[in-house]
Design a protein around this motif. Structure first.
Motif: not given
Length: 280
Positions: A31-49
């Protein structure tokens, strides 16, 4: 799909804790890895969202696969005690990416999530544009203004009585969307449902069992009040418990596994026996 009584909302949480307690480290880690990966993905410029909402159903599906394996081992251990020692590979979290069956459906579920968010933003943006017509709103584009000043400028318009209908509509749409997506991922991953069927069944299940979900939501509301008091440490328990309780509710409503352990099964058997005796 079946209808359950209001007390099931509390039973789902209790059974979720009983289920994950022997494998708490594994469930917490996934569960924690899932949230960490989603947080990292959301921080990618331009395409994170865009990436994060598409990635979320796949990772959540992996967590449900892990929980299903935990359940399978727990059930086997009742007749095979050594089964409880069987290891569960951590990479099950990524198993949905390798399975072609749910991949396309989960991808479309991610697109639905993005489309819903964009639709809400478009509605709010349209409302604000109409409200600001004829009003000097240069502050919103002024590079010297900060975000706090822009928000302070917009609040009177967003809190205007004319905006009440907008916010009520947004709340209703958000509740309906939450109902439709609550069980969508386990229905797609664990039962192989299509996107339309998963959304329809999830909406119907939550609607038919509204009293159980009301109890369920109230209990979690109280539990999440502990988060600021524990400096967010209680999230270590609450996040795995929340996802596991969705899995348990899914089992209970779709009849894959009764909730409440042996005592619950004995109660159900007693009720069936009494009904049979009455008929005879």
């Amino acid at each position: 799909m079946r209808r359950v009584h209001a007390g099931r909302g509390w039973q789902w949480i209790k059974e979720a804790w009983r289920l994950i307690r022997p494998r708490f480290g594994l469930v917490l880690g996934t569960v924690m890895l899932m949230y960490v990966l989603l947080l990292v993905a959301s921080m990618i410029p331009m395409i994170g969202n865009i990436i994060a909402p598409i990635l979320a159903p796949f990772l959540a599906g992996g967590v449900y696969v892990v929980l299903q394996r935990v359940r399978e081992i727990e059930q086997r251990s009742r007749s095979e005690p050594l089964a409880s020692e069987q290891p569960i590979p951590f990479d099950l979290l990524f198993s949905v990416f390798k399975d072609p069956a749910p991949r396309k459906v989960l991808l479309w579920l991610g697109f639905v999530s993005i489309a819903f968010s964009l639709a809400l933003l478009l509605v709010v943006a349209t409302f604000v544009t109409v409200k600001l017509s004829g009003v000097d709103h240069s502050m919103l584009t002024d590079p010297s203004a900060n975000d706090e000043q822009r928000v302070r400028f917009l609040i009177p318009y967003l809190m205007d009585p004319d905006a009440w209908a907008l916010w009520i509509g947004i709340v209703i749409a958000s509740v309906a969307y939450s109902m439709a997506t609550f069980f969508a991922v386990p229905l797609i991953v664990l039962r192989g449902e299509t996107l339309r069927s998963a959304l329809s069944q999830s909406f119907s299940a939550v609607g038919r069992n509204w009293s159980a979900f009301l109890v369920y939501a109230l209990v979690f509301f109280v539990l999440f009040l502990t988060v600021p008091m524990t400096l967010m440490l209680s999230l270590i328990l609450l996040l795995p418990l929340m996802i596991a309780s969705v899995f348990v509710a899914f089992e209970d409503i779709w009849g894959d596994s009764p909730v409440g352990g042996d005592a619950d099964r004995e109660d159900r058997g007693r009720v069936v026996h009494e009904r049979t005796s009455t008929v005879m």
